[in-house]
Design an enzyme around this catalytic site. Structure first.
Site, PDB file in Angstrom:
ATOM      1  N   CYS A 239      -7.055  -1.391   8.766  1.00 19.04           N
ATOM      2  CA  CYS A 239      -5.765  -1.424   8.070  1.00 19.04           C
ATOM      3  C   CYS A 239      -5.348  -0.007   7.682  1.00 19.04           C
ATOM      4  CB  CYS A 239      -5.865  -2.282   6.811  1.00 19.04           C
ATOM      5  SG  CYS A 239      -6.070  -4.035   7.167  1.00 19.04           S
TER       6      CYS A 239
ATOM      7  N   GLU B 110       0.844  -1.203   0.000  1.00 19.89           N
ATOM      8  CA  GLU B 110       0.000   0.000   0.000  1.00 19.89           C
ATOM      9  C   GLU B 110       0.876   1.249   0.000  1.00 19.89           C
ATOM     10  OE1 GLU B 110      -3.139  -0.064  -0.425  1.00 19.89           O
ATOM     11  OE2 GLU B 110      -3.690  -2.141   0.069  1.00 19.89           O
TER      12      GLU B 110
ATOM     13  N   HIS C 159      -0.834  -5.802   2.462  1.00 16.64           N
ATOM     14  CA  HIS C 159      -2.025  -6.647   2.553  1.00 16.64           C
ATOM     15  C   HIS C 159      -1.688  -8.047   2.054  1.00 16.64           C
ATOM     16  CE1 HIS C 159      -5.307  -3.474   2.995  1.00 16.64           C
ATOM     17  NE2 HIS C 159      -5.597  -4.423   3.854  1.00 16.64           N
TER      18      HIS C 159
END
Length: 209
Positions: free
Chosen positions: A149, A85, A168
Protein backbone atom coordinates in the site's frame (compact mmCIF):
# COMPACT_ATOMS: atom_id res chain seq x y z
CA UNK A 1 -12.83 12.23 -27.05
CA UNK A 2 -14.81 14.65 -24.89
CA UNK A 3 -12.27 17.09 -23.46
CA UNK A 4 -14.64 18.45 -20.84
CA UNK A 5 -14.51 15.05 -19.12
CA UNK A 6 -11.93 14.53 -16.46
CA UNK A 7 -10.24 11.21 -15.86
CA UNK A 8 -9.87 9.54 -12.49
CA UNK A 9 -8.11 6.22 -11.94
CA UNK A 10 -8.93 4.20 -8.82
CA UNK A 11 -7.06 1.03 -7.93
CA UNK A 12 -7.60 -1.82 -5.46
CA UNK A 13 -5.38 -4.77 -4.64
CA UNK A 14 -5.57 -8.50 -5.33
CA UNK A 15 -5.90 -10.95 -2.40
CA UNK A 16 -2.88 -11.55 -0.14
CA UNK A 17 -2.13 -13.26 3.16
CA UNK A 18 -5.29 -13.73 5.22
CA UNK A 19 -7.19 -11.36 2.90
CA UNK A 20 -8.52 -14.07 0.58
CA UNK A 21 -11.10 -11.53 -0.57
CA UNK A 22 -9.48 -8.11 -0.73
CA UNK A 23 -11.98 -5.52 0.54
CA UNK A 24 -10.14 -2.78 -1.38
CA UNK A 25 -10.89 -4.31 -4.79
CA UNK A 26 -14.46 -5.18 -3.75
CA UNK A 27 -14.98 -1.53 -2.69
CA UNK A 28 -13.44 -0.21 -5.93
CA UNK A 29 -15.72 -2.42 -8.06
CA UNK A 30 -18.67 -1.08 -6.06
CA UNK A 31 -17.47 2.48 -6.76
CA UNK A 32 -17.29 1.65 -10.48
CA UNK A 33 -21.00 0.66 -10.38
CA UNK A 34 -21.89 3.94 -8.64
CA UNK A 35 -19.65 6.10 -10.84
CA UNK A 36 -18.49 9.64 -10.10
CA UNK A 37 -21.05 11.49 -12.19
CA UNK A 38 -21.27 12.04 -15.93
CA UNK A 39 -18.36 14.50 -16.10
CA UNK A 40 -15.83 12.01 -14.75
CA UNK A 41 -14.32 9.19 -16.73
CA UNK A 42 -13.57 6.55 -14.09
CA UNK A 43 -11.10 3.72 -14.73
CA UNK A 44 -10.47 1.01 -12.15
CA UNK A 45 -7.56 -1.44 -11.87
CA UNK A 46 -6.73 -4.40 -9.67
CA UNK A 47 -3.09 -4.09 -8.61
CA UNK A 48 -0.97 -7.20 -7.97
CA UNK A 49 0.54 -7.41 -4.48
CA UNK A 50 4.03 -7.41 -6.01
CA UNK A 51 6.61 -4.65 -5.82
CA UNK A 52 7.90 -5.14 -9.36
CA UNK A 53 4.38 -5.15 -10.85
CA UNK A 54 3.63 -1.87 -9.04
CA UNK A 55 6.84 -0.32 -10.40
CA UNK A 56 5.65 -0.89 -13.96
CA UNK A 57 1.87 -0.50 -13.53
CA UNK A 58 1.75 2.85 -11.69
CA UNK A 59 3.78 4.80 -14.30
CA UNK A 60 1.77 3.18 -17.10
CA UNK A 61 -1.52 4.42 -15.55
CA UNK A 62 -0.20 8.00 -15.39
CA UNK A 63 1.18 7.82 -18.94
CA UNK A 64 -1.88 6.20 -20.46
CA UNK A 65 -4.63 8.31 -18.87
CA UNK A 66 -2.99 11.58 -17.72
CA UNK A 67 -5.57 11.54 -14.92
CA UNK A 68 -6.69 14.48 -12.85
CA UNK A 69 -6.29 12.22 -9.83
CA UNK A 70 -5.26 8.68 -8.98
CA UNK A 71 -6.70 7.12 -5.82
CA UNK A 72 -5.21 3.87 -4.57
CA UNK A 73 -7.30 1.80 -2.17
CA UNK A 74 -5.93 -0.91 0.11
CA UNK A 75 -7.20 -3.09 2.94
CA UNK A 76 -5.96 -2.89 6.52
CA UNK A 77 -6.83 -5.70 8.92
CA UNK A 78 -6.31 -3.24 11.79
CA UNK A 79 -8.58 -0.52 10.41
CA UNK A 80 -12.10 -0.04 11.77
CA UNK A 81 -12.66 3.21 9.84
CA UNK A 82 -12.11 4.25 6.25
CA UNK A 83 -8.67 5.85 6.57
CA UNK A 84 -7.20 8.64 4.43
CA UNK A 85 -3.42 8.44 4.18
CA UNK A 86 -1.61 11.79 4.13
CA UNK A 87 1.79 10.64 2.88
CA UNK A 88 3.86 7.84 1.41
CA UNK A 89 7.27 6.76 2.70
CA UNK A 90 10.31 5.73 0.70
CA UNK A 91 12.19 3.41 3.08
CA UNK A 92 11.61 0.32 5.18
CA UNK A 93 10.12 -2.20 2.73
CA UNK A 94 11.11 -5.54 4.27
CA UNK A 95 7.85 -7.50 3.90
CA UNK A 96 7.83 -10.14 1.16
CA UNK A 97 5.17 -9.75 -1.51
CA UNK A 98 2.95 -12.39 -3.16
CA UNK A 99 5.92 -13.60 -5.24
CA UNK A 100 8.14 -13.80 -2.10
CA UNK A 101 10.15 -10.76 -3.21
CA UNK A 102 11.16 -7.52 -1.52
CA UNK A 103 13.30 -4.70 -2.98
CA UNK A 104 17.02 -5.15 -2.19
CA UNK A 105 17.29 -1.45 -1.36
CA UNK A 106 14.12 -1.72 0.80
CA UNK A 107 13.05 1.57 -0.77
CA UNK A 108 10.67 2.73 -3.53
CA UNK A 109 12.72 5.29 -5.43
CA UNK A 110 16.46 5.37 -4.78
CA UNK A 111 17.44 8.94 -4.03
CA UNK A 112 13.82 10.03 -3.59
CA UNK A 113 12.71 12.09 -0.56
CA UNK A 114 11.97 10.13 2.64
CA UNK A 115 8.33 11.13 2.67
CA UNK A 116 5.99 12.74 0.11
CA UNK A 117 2.71 14.37 1.13
CA UNK A 118 -0.39 14.36 -1.03
CA UNK A 119 -1.38 17.81 -2.32
CA UNK A 120 -4.89 16.97 -1.09
CA UNK A 121 -5.71 18.13 2.43
CA UNK A 122 -6.91 14.86 3.94
CA UNK A 123 -8.17 16.55 7.13
CA UNK A 124 -10.47 18.65 4.99
CA UNK A 125 -11.72 15.62 3.04
CA UNK A 126 -12.31 13.78 6.32
CA UNK A 127 -14.29 16.69 7.83
CA UNK A 128 -16.43 17.13 4.72
CA UNK A 129 -17.27 13.44 4.32
CA UNK A 130 -18.01 13.12 8.05
CA UNK A 131 -20.29 16.17 7.91
CA UNK A 132 -22.18 14.72 4.93
CA UNK A 133 -23.76 12.12 7.23
CA UNK A 134 -22.71 9.13 5.17
CA UNK A 135 -22.81 6.79 8.16
CA UNK A 136 -19.27 5.52 7.55
CA UNK A 137 -16.51 6.64 9.93
CA UNK A 138 -13.54 8.31 8.22
CA UNK A 139 -10.17 9.11 9.80
CA UNK A 140 -6.72 10.39 8.76
CA UNK A 141 -3.38 8.60 9.11
CA UNK A 142 0.29 9.44 8.51
CA UNK A 143 1.51 5.86 8.21
CA UNK A 144 0.38 3.67 5.31
CA UNK A 145 2.19 0.64 6.74
CA UNK A 146 5.42 0.02 4.74
CA UNK A 147 4.01 -2.72 2.55
CA UNK A 148 2.54 -2.69 -0.94
CA UNK A 149 0.00 0.00 0.00
CA UNK A 150 2.66 2.46 1.13
CA UNK A 151 4.97 1.41 -1.72
CA UNK A 152 2.26 2.05 -4.33
CA UNK A 153 1.29 5.36 -2.74
CA UNK A 154 4.85 6.69 -2.59
CA UNK A 155 5.53 5.64 -6.19
CA UNK A 156 2.35 7.38 -7.35
CA UNK A 157 3.03 10.54 -5.29
CA UNK A 158 6.55 10.70 -6.70
CA UNK A 159 5.37 10.39 -10.31
CA UNK A 160 2.44 12.80 -9.92
CA UNK A 161 4.13 15.42 -7.71
CA UNK A 162 1.57 14.70 -5.03
CA UNK A 163 -1.62 14.41 -7.11
CA UNK A 164 -2.45 11.01 -5.66
CA UNK A 165 -4.39 9.75 -2.70
CA UNK A 166 -4.52 6.55 -0.70
CA UNK A 167 -7.50 5.18 1.20
CA UNK A 168 -7.36 2.20 3.57
CA UNK A 169 -10.59 0.26 4.09
CA UNK A 170 -11.35 -2.30 6.80
CA UNK A 171 -12.11 -5.91 5.80
CA UNK A 172 -15.67 -6.55 4.54
CA UNK A 173 -18.16 -6.77 7.40
CA UNK A 174 -15.74 -5.31 9.96
CA UNK A 175 -17.95 -3.26 10.30
CA UNK A 176 -18.97 -2.10 6.79
CA UNK A 177 -20.36 -4.05 3.85
CA UNK A 178 -19.23 -3.55 0.24
CA UNK A 179 -22.03 -1.09 -0.54
CA UNK A 180 -21.06 1.11 2.44
CA UNK A 181 -17.42 1.07 1.34
CA UNK A 182 -18.33 1.89 -2.27
CA UNK A 183 -20.46 4.83 -1.14
CA UNK A 184 -17.69 6.04 1.15
CA UNK A 185 -15.15 5.91 -1.71
CA UNK A 186 -17.54 7.80 -3.99
CA UNK A 187 -17.99 10.58 -1.41
CA UNK A 188 -14.25 10.73 -0.67
CA UNK A 189 -13.16 10.92 -4.32
CA UNK A 190 -15.78 13.59 -5.10
CA UNK A 191 -14.53 15.73 -2.19
CA UNK A 192 -10.93 15.26 -3.34
CA UNK A 193 -11.83 16.46 -6.83
CA UNK A 194 -13.64 19.49 -5.38
CA UNK A 195 -10.58 20.41 -3.32
CA UNK A 196 -8.30 20.04 -6.35
CA UNK A 197 -10.64 22.29 -8.36
CA UNK A 198 -10.58 24.93 -5.62
CA UNK A 199 -6.78 24.81 -5.42
CA UNK A 200 -6.50 25.16 -9.19
CA UNK A 201 -9.04 27.99 -9.17
CA UNK A 202 -6.82 29.89 -6.73
CA UNK A 203 -3.76 29.30 -8.91
CA UNK A 204 -5.61 30.64 -11.99
CA UNK A 205 -6.80 33.70 -10.05
CA UNK A 206 -3.24 34.48 -9.06
CA UNK A 207 -2.15 34.35 -12.71
CA UNK A 208 -4.86 36.79 -13.75
CA UNK A 209 -3.82 39.61 -11.40
Amino acid sequence: MDNSKRTVVVTGFEPFGEHTINASWVAVQELKKLGLGKDIDLHVYEVPVEYQAVQSLVPSLWNQYHPQLVVHVGVSGMATTVTLEKCGRNHGYKGLDNSRFCPHSQCCIEGGPDCIDSVIDMESVCKRVTASGLGVAVSVSKDAGRYLCDFTYYTSLYLSRGRSAFVHVPPIGKPYNEVDLGRALQAIVQEMLDLLDQAEGKIHCQHVH
